[in-house]
Design a protein around this motif. Structure first.
Motif, PDB file in Angstrom:
ATOM      1  N   HIS A 360      -2.022  65.973  26.200  1.00  8.82           N
ATOM      2  CA  HIS A 360      -2.785  65.827  26.115  1.00  8.82           C
ATOM      3  C   HIS A 360      -3.742  65.171  26.653  1.00  8.82           C
ATOM      4  CE1 HIS A 360      -2.071  61.913  23.455  1.00  8.82           C
ATOM      5  NE2 HIS A 360      -3.144  61.868  24.344  1.00  8.82           N
ATOM      6  N   MET A 361      -4.862  65.110  27.410  1.00 11.44           N
ATOM      7  CA  MET A 361      -5.089  64.291  28.117  1.00 11.44           C
ATOM      8  C   MET A 361      -6.513  63.923  27.270  1.00 11.44           C
ATOM      9  SD  MET A 361      -4.955  66.416  31.997  1.00 11.44           S
ATOM     10  CE  MET A 361      -6.187  67.820  31.959  1.00 11.44           C
ATOM     11  N   THR A 362      -6.542  61.940  27.876  1.00 12.77           N
ATOM     12  CA  THR A 362      -7.477  61.381  27.479  1.00 12.77           C
ATOM     13  C   THR A 362      -8.205  61.149  29.204  1.00 12.77           C
ATOM     14  OG1 THR A 362      -6.713  60.718  25.854  1.00 12.77           O
ATOM     15  CG2 THR A 362      -8.868  59.666  26.575  1.00 12.77           C
ATOM     16  N   VAL A 363      -9.505  61.525  29.096  1.00 11.10           N
ATOM     17  CA  VAL A 363     -10.774  61.525  30.276  1.00 11.10           C
ATOM     18  C   VAL A 363     -12.190  60.692  29.376  1.00 11.10           C
ATOM     19  CG1 VAL A 363     -11.413  62.436  31.948  1.00 11.10           C
ATOM     20  CG2 VAL A 363      -9.840  63.934  31.266  1.00 11.10           C
ATOM     21  N   PHE A 364     -12.179  59.090  30.626  1.00  6.99           N
ATOM     22  CA  PHE A 364     -13.883  58.932  30.359  1.00  6.99           C
ATOM     23  C   PHE A 364     -15.027  59.045  31.315  1.00  6.99           C
ATOM     24  CE2 PHE A 364     -10.127  55.992  30.666  1.00  6.99           C
ATOM     25  CZ  PHE A 364     -10.083  55.457  28.712  1.00  6.99           C
ATOM     26  N   GLY A 365     -16.109  59.443  30.649  1.00 11.73           N
ATOM     27  CA  GLY A 365     -17.142  59.178  31.529  1.00 11.73           C
ATOM     28  C   GLY A 365     -17.582  58.260  31.748  1.00 11.73           C
ATOM     29  N   ASP A 366     -19.499  59.135  32.191  1.00 14.26           N
ATOM     30  CA  ASP A 366     -20.384  57.885  31.644  1.00 14.26           C
ATOM     31  C   ASP A 366     -21.339  58.429  30.021  1.00 14.26           C
ATOM     32  OD1 ASP A 366     -20.398  58.015  34.374  1.00 14.26           O
ATOM     33  OD2 ASP A 366     -21.891  59.213  35.575  1.00 14.26           O
ATOM     34  N   ASP A 367     -21.271  59.490  30.022  1.00 16.02           N
ATOM     35  CA  ASP A 367     -21.578  59.376  28.629  1.00 16.02           C
ATOM     36  C   ASP A 367     -19.919  60.475  28.075  1.00 16.02           C
ATOM     37  OD1 ASP A 367     -21.911  61.917  28.399  1.00 16.02           O
ATOM     38  OD2 ASP A 367     -24.027  61.008  29.656  1.00 16.02           O
ATOM     39  N   ARG A 368     -20.468  60.449  26.467  1.00 16.49           N
ATOM     40  CA  ARG A 368     -19.299  61.078  25.971  1.00 16.49           C
ATOM     41  C   ARG A 368     -19.867  62.825  26.074  1.00 16.49           C
ATOM     42  NH1 ARG A 368     -21.469  64.950  21.839  1.00 16.49           N
ATOM     43  NH2 ARG A 368     -19.116  63.837  20.355  1.00 16.49           N
ATOM     44  N   GLU A 369     -21.218  63.533  26.484  1.00  5.87           N
ATOM     45  CA  GLU A 369     -20.255  65.107  27.314  1.00  5.87           C
ATOM     46  C   GLU A 369     -20.361  65.058  28.749  1.00  5.87           C
ATOM     47  OE1 GLU A 369     -20.831  67.933  25.989  1.00  5.87           O
ATOM     48  OE2 GLU A 369     -21.834  66.963  23.618  1.00  5.87           O
ATOM     49  N   ASP A 370     -20.239  64.265  29.644  1.00  7.42           N
ATOM     50  CA  ASP A 370     -19.711  63.891  30.602  1.00  7.42           C
ATOM     51  C   ASP A 370     -18.460  63.934  30.596  1.00  7.42           C
ATOM     52  OD1 ASP A 370     -19.858  63.382  33.526  1.00  7.42           O
ATOM     53  OD2 ASP A 370     -19.418  61.323  33.283  1.00  7.42           O
ATOM     54  N   ALA A 371     -17.910  63.068  29.867  1.00  5.24           N
ATOM     55  CA  ALA A 371     -16.658  62.989  29.949  1.00  5.24           C
ATOM     56  C   ALA A 371     -15.816  63.852  28.937  1.00  5.24           C
ATOM     57  CB  ALA A 371     -16.009  61.974  28.597  1.00  5.24           C
ATOM     58  N   ALA A 372     -16.344  64.863  28.140  1.00  2.00           N
ATOM     59  CA  ALA A 372     -15.612  66.170  27.355  1.00  2.00           C
ATOM     60  C   ALA A 372     -15.979  67.387  28.620  1.00  2.00           C
ATOM     61  CB  ALA A 372     -16.356  66.828  26.691  1.00  2.00           C
ATOM     62  N   ARG A 373     -16.831  67.142  30.084  1.00  2.00           N
ATOM     63  CA  ARG A 373     -17.269  68.115  30.809  1.00  2.00           C
ATOM     64  C   ARG A 373     -16.030  67.373  31.846  1.00  2.00           C
ATOM     65  NH1 ARG A 373     -18.380  67.963  35.582  1.00  2.00           N
ATOM     66  NH2 ARG A 373     -19.510  65.164  35.352  1.00  2.00           N
ATOM     67  N   ARG A 374     -15.753  66.603  31.761  1.00  3.35           N
ATOM     68  CA  ARG A 374     -14.280  66.038  32.654  1.00  3.35           C
ATOM     69  C   ARG A 374     -12.646  66.513  32.474  1.00  3.35           C
ATOM     70  NH1 ARG A 374     -16.425  60.530  35.834  1.00  3.35           N
ATOM     71  NH2 ARG A 374     -14.491  60.153  36.617  1.00  3.35           N
ATOM     72  N   ALA A 375     -13.282  66.328  31.369  1.00  2.00           N
ATOM     73  CA  ALA A 375     -12.005  67.007  30.446  1.00  2.00           C
ATOM     74  C   ALA A 375     -11.906  68.357  30.957  1.00  2.00           C
ATOM     75  CB  ALA A 375     -11.372  66.182  29.573  1.00  2.00           C
ATOM     76  N   VAL A 376     -12.455  68.928  30.343  1.00  2.00           N
ATOM     77  CA  VAL A 376     -12.327  70.461  30.754  1.00  2.00           C
ATOM     78  C   VAL A 376     -11.949  71.487  31.843  1.00  2.00           C
ATOM     79  CG1 VAL A 376     -13.245  72.731  30.119  1.00  2.00           C
ATOM     80  CG2 VAL A 376     -13.421  71.012  28.687  1.00  2.00           C
ATOM     81  N   ALA A 377     -12.549  70.485  32.919  1.00  2.00           N
ATOM     82  CA  ALA A 377     -12.610  70.488  34.011  1.00  2.00           C
ATOM     83  C   ALA A 377     -11.252  70.801  34.984  1.00  2.00           C
ATOM     84  CB  ALA A 377     -13.611  70.013  34.785  1.00  2.00           C
ATOM     85  N   ALA A 378     -10.803  69.431  34.227  1.00  2.00           N
ATOM     86  CA  ALA A 378      -9.479  68.824  34.410  1.00  2.00           C
ATOM     87  C   ALA A 378      -8.603  70.098  33.795  1.00  2.00           C
ATOM     88  CB  ALA A 378      -8.804  67.647  34.448  1.00  2.00           C
ATOM     89  N   ARG A 379      -8.761  70.256  32.592  1.00  2.00           N
ATOM     90  CA  ARG A 379      -7.471  71.132  32.529  1.00  2.00           C
ATOM     91  C   ARG A 379      -7.758  72.601  32.848  1.00  2.00           C
ATOM     92  NH1 ARG A 379      -7.612  73.062  27.069  1.00  2.00           N
ATOM     93  NH2 ARG A 379      -9.446  73.861  27.430  1.00  2.00           N
ATOM     94  N   ASP A 380      -9.392  72.863  33.566  1.00  2.00           N
ATOM     95  CA  ASP A 380      -9.619  74.022  34.311  1.00  2.00           C
ATOM     96  C   ASP A 380      -8.758  74.354  35.657  1.00  2.00           C
ATOM     97  OD1 ASP A 380     -10.452  75.420  32.033  1.00  2.00           O
ATOM     98  OD2 ASP A 380     -12.414  75.297  32.892  1.00  2.00           O
TER      99      ASP A 380
END
Length: 387
Positions: A360-380
């Motif tokens: 799995h990957m854990t990604v930090f962001g400016d807020d929860r949705e930014d973190a989720a977007r960055r996590a999915v983008a990294a997997r993509d």
């Protein structure tokens, strides 16, 4: 000779911890335990397992070989488990030698859907309507009473959507029965839910309680895909989810970590879907994003230590890495790690199969949705690079 009397209330650093099971949950538990100065032994039928790779000792044996379980337990100071499909008899045998936390009764209930549903209903916790289906003859009447759509699930040993069939009309009964393996099952009324959420919580030997808030879980093909802490909910609903989770841990007298998975209905009502009496995939973010991870919390609780702070250090999200990513060769990890706020966890599994959780990957962001977007983008980016 057993030593079941006079168990120590506190298992201090330097002691040896035993784990029944040897998958990725055990691996992360062992990493947390070794950081705190414990030795860790694992027992399972496999060798070179995710946990065995980082444990002090990897004992290989069948869970039904109670002599081997007894020998394993005699070498450690406490036993816990990292998945619920360990036979109850193995936990009971280990308990003759050392404390087993959570107690084997918790394991016995959570590993069988009918026992789990009966416990939840009997204790007054909300669930979908359900009926026990011990044989094919019972299924027809159960469908008539619950109506369609409904979901037929194996009574035991189901996870990640396996052992389930959605029945859309009564004439699918034979197909559904064959699809789940023609064995003891539970039929559940279909829940028109808005989302799936979970609460991972811990309870200490002294009854202390700690939780990780309500986590939003997004699935793909019945397998958890993305988990985002601090689900956006009506505060009253979030409080109710935590209240239910605490009630479950107290009703079961859990000493350890337990996850309560919920369906959140479109009308805002919560229904308990399943219990997992150990750390949970939806809590993996805590390994990097919390002051105390769910794995350290498991250690603290089963060792009789004070529970740790569960505060989030930064907004985060977790995305699973399934074996599908390896179908065209090794993923390009450089592509994912281009995001400097990403933490990569690989479980050391040798064979990458479609649907198998490889990391799995854990990604930090400016807020929860930014973190989720960055996590999915990294997997993509991994998907594109492996294509």
């Amino acid at each position: 000779m057993t030593r079941s009397s006079g168990f120590r209330s506190t298992i201090a650093p330097g002691s040896t911890l035993g784990v029944l099971g040897s998958g990725q949950l055990g691996r992360m538990f062992a990493l947390s335990a070794r950081r705190m100065g414990y030795r860790v032994h694992t027992f399972s039928p496999g060798d070179d397992t995710p946990m065995g790779q980082v444990a002090d000792r990897e004992a290989v044996g069948d869970y039904q070989d109670l002599d081997a379980v007894a020998e394993f337990a005699s070498r450690v100071d406490v036993v816990t488990f990292e998945f619920e499909n360990v036979p109850f008899e193995a936990a009971a045998t280990a308990a003759e030698y050392v404390p087993v936390r959570p107690d084997g009764r918790v394991l016995h209930i959570a590993q069988h859907r009918q026992r789990e549903k009966d416990f939840l209903h009997g204790a007054g916790f909300p669930t979908a309507p359900f009926e026990h289906v011990p044989d094919r003859a019972t299924l027809t009447g159960a469908i008539e009473r619950l109506g369609t759509p409904c979901v037929l699930k194996t009574a035991g040993f189901g996870y990640d959507g396996k052992g389930q069939y959605v029945i859309k009309s009564p004439d699918e009964a034979d197909t559904a029965w064959a699809a789940i393996g023609a064995g003891e099952a539970v039929l559940e009324g279909f829940v028109d839910f808005d989302s799936e959420v979970s609460v991972i919580a811990a309870r200490g030997a002294d009854g202390a309680f700690a939780h990780y808030g309500v986590v939003e879980n997004r699935h793909r093909d019945h397998i958890l895909d993305v988990s985002i802490p601090d689900a956006v909910l009506d505060p009253a609903v979030a409080d109710e989810a935590i209240r239910i989770a605490r009630g479950v841990l107290e009703a079961l007298d859990v000493v350890g970590v337990l996850c309560v998975e919920f369906f959140l209905g479109r009308d805002g009502t919560l229904r308990v879907n399943e219990l997992a009496p150990r750390p949970h995939n939806s809590g993996h973010f805590s390994f990097d994003a919390c002051a105390t991870s769910q794995f350290e919390q498991q250690l603290r609780s089963v060792c009789g230590l004070p529970l740790g702070d569960t505060a989030r250090l930064a907004p985060s999200a977790m995305v699973n890495l399934l074996g599908d990513l390896w179908q065209d060769g090794t993923p390009d990890w450089t592509a994912a790690l281009a995001d400097p706020a990403l933490k990569l966890h690989l479980y050391g599994k040798g064979e990458a199969r479609p649907g198998r959780k490889m990391g799995h990957m854990t990604v930090f962001g400016d807020d929860r949705e930014d973190a989720a977007r960055r996590a999915v983008a990294a997997r993509d980016r991994l998907l594109r690079s492996s294509a």
